[in-house]
Scaffold this active site. Structure first.
Site, PDB file in Angstrom:
ATOM      1  N   TYR A 167       0.965  -1.276   0.378  1.00 52.12           N
ATOM      2  CA  TYR A 167       0.071   0.007   0.222  1.00 52.12           C
ATOM      3  C   TYR A 167       0.953   1.595   0.456  1.00 52.12           C
ATOM      4  CZ  TYR A 167      -3.623   3.798   1.874  1.00 52.12           C
ATOM      5  OH  TYR A 167      -3.660   4.449   2.035  1.00 52.12           O
TER       6      TYR A 167
ATOM      7  N   GLU B  57      -3.499   7.437  -3.890  1.00 48.46           N
ATOM      8  CA  GLU B  57      -3.193   6.359  -3.115  1.00 48.46           C
ATOM      9  C   GLU B  57      -3.220   5.113  -4.291  1.00 48.46           C
ATOM     10  OE1 GLU B  57      -7.773   5.066  -1.581  1.00 48.46           O
ATOM     11  OE2 GLU B  57      -6.055   4.274   0.291  1.00 48.46           O
TER      12      GLU B  57
END
Ligand code: GDP
Ligand code: MN
Length: 432
Positions: free
Chosen positions: A153, A241
């Site tokens: 991530y 993101e």
């Protein structure tokens, strides 16, 4: 927006809504949905990324099943990934109103892409992040699938508590990052970036290492992180993101998913990006409000708040909560009010089925209360208002305004101050 302070206050409201949950202790009181900041679809974000040297898969976009089929053939890939394009995340585990499960599908057969796209386009996709009924899918992304050996991530965000950008990463990506943050907080890594100095090589390297990229992959990941940061700055993003920020068995670091949010104060210098906003996922009520120069933010309670100024909006929200109620929305009139705007505002508020009472809380500084009062009575008559209406006016011409309301013969509850208004509004809903 009337004043710079009001603009800042709106921004604060939105911050509460949009700061990634990972970093934000979400306010108990204000639960807003991410609408007012420009969000781009994945395919638009990925185009920006690939134009700036960030590694993404080859892809096409389609808005019919047949185009999706053609795109799949044209890709000429070993495997294809078909992805529904909506702004919410969690698509992989979503469900369509057509019955199809999963907003992300892998297949080797272009024909299957056509069949799946048929069950996606035009249907609603419900995920953990959408309203229950889901969001309509208008487009799908048809991309070359790559094998993934590891999912990490990575995000870059503008964070208030860091006074600037921060890199956030976890070696445990792909999954719901909020769960990782809750169960394994030690697996969340952060690097604060000095916006003047920019990202340091050592920071990019450290993040790459924390994400678990080894050997030559570490440099590659660090390079991608730097490019993502530079893009973040260049396009005035508030958040980039990438989940998963993945690794392939062939030794490539690839951004498999992308979500970019933008600072709408930068619209003036990001015209090309803001032109991409198709508003199709906005609530129709928001677009309608914008047409009349009203600012609308939807919340999930049942008391509509009709206010002027963002500071007063927040105060109204708080005081409703304090008295045990929940706001359904804010509608901000701003400064230079016209009677017709008041009418339109009521029309919008009463069209919302969530609304069980309306609380008008207006401070007449620039605004003339009598104009508001006339707007209110006109709206009540013409729209045959069915929900209780509590009005608190203060300031310029307030006595004339009160006379207008009292003499109207309409069932309007007057309130003397904010507290009184909130109590009466909450009570009017509780009675039902
Ligand atoms: P989200 O569910 O909305 O976050 O959509 P993603 O784009 O992140 O896709 C969901 C999941 O599908 C990812 O976490 C991956 O595990 C998987 N996925 C997406 N693209 C590919 C791909 O090209 N190859 C493989 N093997 N898996 C993929
Ligand atoms: Mn994802």
């Amino acid at each position: 927006m009337a004043s710079p302070t009001a603009a800042q206050a709106w921004k604060l409201l939105r911050d509460l809504a949009f700061r990634p949950p990972l970093l934000a202790a979400r306010s108990q009181a204000v639960q807003l949905t991410p609408r007012r900041w420009l969000n781009l679809q994945e395919y638009q974000s990925k185009k920006l990324m690939s134009d700036n040297g960030v590694k993404v898969q080859r892809f096409f976009v389609a808005d019919t099943a047949n185009d999706a089929l053609e795109a799949a053939k044209r890709l000429n890939a070993k495997e294809i990934v078909l992805k529904a394009q909506i702004l919410a995340g969690g698509r992989g585990k979503g469900v369509f109103s057509s019955g199809l499960k999963g907003g992300v599908h892998l297949t080797k057969d272009p024909k299957v892409v056509g069949q799946l796209a048929k069950q996606m386009i035009g249907y609603n996709l419900a995920t953990k992040q959408t309203p229950k009924e889901g969001v309509k899918v208008n487009k799908v992304m048809v991309a070359e699938a790559l094998d993934i050996s590891r999912e990490t991530y990575l995000a870059i965000l503008m964070d208030r508590s860091c006074n600037g950008p921060v890199l956030v990463g976890s070696p445990q990506g792909g999954v719901d990052i909020e769960e990782v943050a809750a169960s394994n907080p030690e697996l969340i890594f952060k690097e604060q970036i000095d916006i003047i100095e920019g990202i340091k090589e050592s920071q990019a390297q450290r993040m790459a290492e924390n994400l678990g990229f080894l050997g030559p992959l570490k440099n590659q990941a660090a390079d991608q992180i730097k490019k993502l940061y530079n893009l973040f700055l260049k396009i005035d993003a508030t958040q980039v993101e990438v989940n998963p920020f993945g690794e392939t068995p062939e030794g490539q670091v690839v951004c498999f998913d992308a979500k970019i949010n933008f600072d709408d104060n930068a619209e003036f210098r990001q015209k090309d990006i803001f032109a991409m906003d198709d508003k199709s996922e906005n609530e129709p009520i928001e677009n309608e409000a914008a047409r009349y120069d009203l600012k609308y933010i939807g919340l999930d309670g049942n008391i509509a708040c009709f206010v002027n100024g963002a500071g007063l909006a927040m105060a109204t929200c708080d005081i409703i909560f304090l008295n045990g109620g929940k706001p359904a929305n804010f509608l901000d009139l701003g400064g230079g009010v016209k009677e017709s705007q008041v009418y339109q505002a009521f029309k919008l508020l009463t069209a919302d089925p969530k609304v069980e009472a309306i609380l008008v809380n207006i401070f007449g500084g620039i605004v003339n209360c009598a104009i508001i009062a006339n707007g209110i009575t006109k709206a009540c008559r013409e729209l045959e208002l069915k929900v209780p209406l509590v009005v608190r006016l203060e300031g310029t011409n307030v006595h004339e305004a009160q006379n207008i309301l009292t003499n109207s013969g309409l069932p309007i509850t007057s309130a003397v101050d904010l507290e009184d208004a909130a109590k009466k509004a909450v009570a009017s809903v509780a009675k039902k």
